[in-house]
Design a protein around this motif. Sequence first.
Motif, PDB file in Angstrom:
ATOM      1  N   PRO A 144       0.717  -0.810   0.076  1.00  0.00           N
ATOM      2  CA  PRO A 144      -0.166  -0.073  -0.077  1.00  0.00           C
ATOM      3  C   PRO A 144       1.090   1.278  -0.436  1.00  0.00           C
ATOM      4  O   PRO A 144       1.694   1.359   0.455  1.00  0.00           O
ATOM      5  CB  PRO A 144      -0.404  -0.333   1.247  1.00  0.00           C
ATOM      6  N   ALA A 145       0.313   1.746  -0.794  1.00  0.00           N
ATOM      7  CA  ALA A 145       1.037   3.421  -0.647  1.00  0.00           C
ATOM      8  C   ALA A 145       1.274   3.977   0.870  1.00  0.00           C
ATOM      9  O   ALA A 145       0.774   4.448   1.407  1.00  0.00           O
ATOM     10  CB  ALA A 145       0.114   4.635  -1.573  1.00  0.00           C
TER      11      ALA A 145
ATOM     12  N   ASP B 264      17.166   5.995  -0.505  1.00  0.00           N
ATOM     13  CA  ASP B 264      17.288   5.058   0.250  1.00  0.00           C
ATOM     14  C   ASP B 264      16.569   3.839   0.353  1.00  0.00           C
ATOM     15  O   ASP B 264      15.877   4.085   1.868  1.00  0.00           O
ATOM     16  CB  ASP B 264      18.576   4.882   1.367  1.00  0.00           C
ATOM     17  N   PRO B 265      16.380   2.614   0.205  1.00  0.00           N
ATOM     18  CA  PRO B 265      15.152   2.053   0.050  1.00  0.00           C
ATOM     19  C   PRO B 265      15.761   1.231   1.627  1.00  0.00           C
ATOM     20  O   PRO B 265      14.760   0.842   2.048  1.00  0.00           O
ATOM     21  CB  PRO B 265      15.487   0.690  -0.687  1.00  0.00           C
ATOM     22  N   ASP B 266      16.239   1.273   2.576  1.00  0.00           N
ATOM     23  CA  ASP B 266      17.199   0.604   3.551  1.00  0.00           C
ATOM     24  C   ASP B 266      16.251   1.872   4.667  1.00  0.00           C
ATOM     25  O   ASP B 266      15.921   1.044   5.860  1.00  0.00           O
ATOM     26  CB  ASP B 266      18.241   0.190   4.105  1.00  0.00           C
TER      27      ASP B 266
ATOM     28  N   ASP C 207      12.795   6.937   3.299  1.00  0.00           N
ATOM     29  CA  ASP C 207      12.899   6.440   2.095  1.00  0.00           C
ATOM     30  C   ASP C 207      11.613   5.748   1.664  1.00  0.00           C
ATOM     31  O   ASP C 207      11.318   6.268   0.148  1.00  0.00           O
ATOM     32  CB  ASP C 207      13.684   6.792   2.156  1.00  0.00           C
ATOM     33  N   ALA C 208      12.199   4.485   2.082  1.00  0.00           N
ATOM     34  CA  ALA C 208      11.545   3.213   1.736  1.00  0.00           C
ATOM     35  C   ALA C 208       9.383   3.735   2.062  1.00  0.00           C
ATOM     36  O   ALA C 208       9.244   3.091   0.273  1.00  0.00           O
ATOM     37  CB  ALA C 208      11.482   2.303   3.043  1.00  0.00           C
ATOM     38  N   ARG C 209       9.162   4.423   2.227  1.00  0.00           N
ATOM     39  CA  ARG C 209       7.212   4.875   1.992  1.00  0.00           C
ATOM     40  C   ARG C 209       7.310   5.865   0.987  1.00  0.00           C
ATOM     41  O   ARG C 209       6.179   5.152   0.312  1.00  0.00           O
ATOM     42  CB  ARG C 209       7.073   5.739   3.033  1.00  0.00           C
TER      43      ARG C 209
END
Length: 790
Positions: free
Chosen positions: A52-53, A692-694, A698-700
């Motif tokens: 989900p977004a 940064d995906p971690d 940022d992942a959101r």
Amino acid sequence: MRRLVMPISADRSPSDLPPDTSDTSGTPGTSDTSDGSAGSNPPPSDVATAAPAGAGWESADDPFVWLEQSETKRVSAWVHAQNARTLAAFAHGDAFETLVQRLVDDALSPDQLVIPTRRGDWAYDFWQDEAHPLGVWRRARWVDWLAGTAQWHALLDLDVLSEDEEVDWAWHGASVIEPAGDRALVHLSPGGGDAVVVREFDLATGDFVADGFHLETVGKHSVGWIDRDTIYLQWDPSEGDTNHPSVTRSGYPRKVRRWSRGTAPAEAPVVFACDASDLSASASYDIECGRHFAYRSVSMEDGITYRLDGDTWRAYDVPLHADVYTWKGWLMVAPRRDWDIGDTVHRGGALLAIREDAFHAGSRTFLALFTPDAKTALTGFQTGKTWAAISYSDDLVSRTRFWQPPELPTGLGSPTATPAVESELVLGSGALASGIDLGIGVARARDSAALDPDAHALREMPVVAGSETSTWFIDDLVDDAVFVLSNHYLEPPTLWRGDARADDLGALERIQQLRASFDAAEMTVIRAVAHAPDGTAIPYWVIGRRAVIESAHRTPAPCLLYGYGGFEIALEPSYATSQGMGWLEQGGVYVVANIRGGGEYGPSWHQAAMREKRPVAFDDFVSVARALIAEGFTTSAQLGIQGGSNGGLLVAACMVRHPELFGAVVCEVPVLDMQRYHRLLAGASWIDEYGDPDAPEDARFLSAYSPYHRVAAEVRYPAVLFTSAAGDDRVHPAHARKMAARMQAQGHADIWYYEETQGGHGATPDPRDGARSTALVYAFLWATIGKNGR
């Protein structure tokens, strides 16, 4: 250009950009549900649902992660089956074969434009034709080439070398030692990826130097001459392992060595280094001023430039986001963001000049050589013998301003010692220790060198009407002669020769014009504007037949919309060679969108779509698509979109967000898995651009648009052709593989995949392979969006 050390351009793909001619010396939707998995080992169908977004990554599990392992039999079988399916659907028929042959003939034509690089008395060129499809590095006397009587002498024939060594070598350029001009450091890539081998070449004998400077293990090496027996070496012995201590996590060398003739690379002392979390480290020697420079590329946006002072590297006291140039005792600074100095604010995208001795004494009184406004952007800075060239864009029209500073007292920029640091550098908190001085806190001495604008000569070069032009100095050690290359979407490139010292800068000598590749007699180009949701005007170019483009009552036509929108790369007009042959001649309309994220209007245009603002680029692109439909150029069913690399992310994200808006998608060498992109090949170098995906925050925003995670089984998508290259060592082919596999597993039948067996992130070594791949794209488009409008 006397930029001290160029940082790594981790996402500059030849397929994304107009050709770089500044150094040419070396330098289909037929639905097929009979085999949806298209492989002997079909991927599992239990794909995870999209997150989900705003919720971040739902799971670390990836059922298609096995497609990241390129060397396994399972992956090879899957790729082979996918290629066979796609080629069977589209790569056949007289029209396809005719286009392939036209593309080959054009690429290998004896009438190609020759733009040599001058080194002393010689003109160097890399040439491909029917007898030399992989190419031959050659040279001729400069005066003979100017006179049109060049007798080219082959130095290195890659077809012969490839046959002898059983490797398809691709040319990645050569560095000729100056001023002697009798040796060169040659870069060769096996298959066309970024990784290379390096060999020293004797220009007098035409042979590789026995026991010379050779790096035979493939890697992302970089080398540069200091003197005949010494070079700077950025060595990559990692063999692709980004955890290797000699490379950064982005896979680029983090240590600079001073390599002496007759020694092994591992024995060469480390004289400069960066942190493993940085992008890269590099160093160079400037023969003109006899000085050594180094560059620590911290990220795609930030870096630190150093000069060698005795045996100590000292940083230039400028912001991390500023590029630095030196020339004849002058220091030029180009900040990417606004730079506050006391009561003065220098705009991001400006070019500032100051005497270097005054700068080091503490002065910060600059002369603004270029100050951008809302419609102008600095695009380059180069130097000749006595003049420099400031290139800029004025509302998408390229311009050049020549600058000649007053002469400074002798002694400025005198030679300095070579590096004496012989042990691996110890990395401190954000700075380099062991003889590295950041130079912060230098005393703010009084301004001892106030700049008098009247003492500086500034001249504008006339614009070549109706053309996109590029201007560069031919050989800055010799004179101020320049090449000017003019072209546009329907105008074949023309090479001119001029001189920055000429009384009339518009007095150019026409050298050669490329013959037309397609019939453009009934075609035209217009520029239009769409409006983004926030009201920003987004320019775009429309190319096609006059009867379609200029008609008051347009009949919608098949339309191909191209975009990029990232890394401050501007999409400048260039001759539409393949588009003309494969699309425009058959009645298609071609459109190029200058969306935010690119560099068309300078750093702010780029920064408007970075990181969490990346969807701004998607909205801009969609706004252009909707404008094309509203203006009657095309319909949703006839509208195709195309993009490569970061542009592949663009078109995939727009497809996922607005699947009803498009009839076909061509997604080339794309970045698609925003959860794992930083763990694949050079992906870590793009964290500054994407996030940064971690990092949870940022992942959101990454998970909210990541095409690989947002694609869904219940949505009807347009036909898609994903392409990649097995030798791409910049953007992993797994991005495209996994996306195709996931969509096929979800039940989407009109999903196609093709992987080129040769080539890297850009073109293939052999133009004949590239011609078939290009023809495949147009066959796919005509079979999908063109079938009802051709």
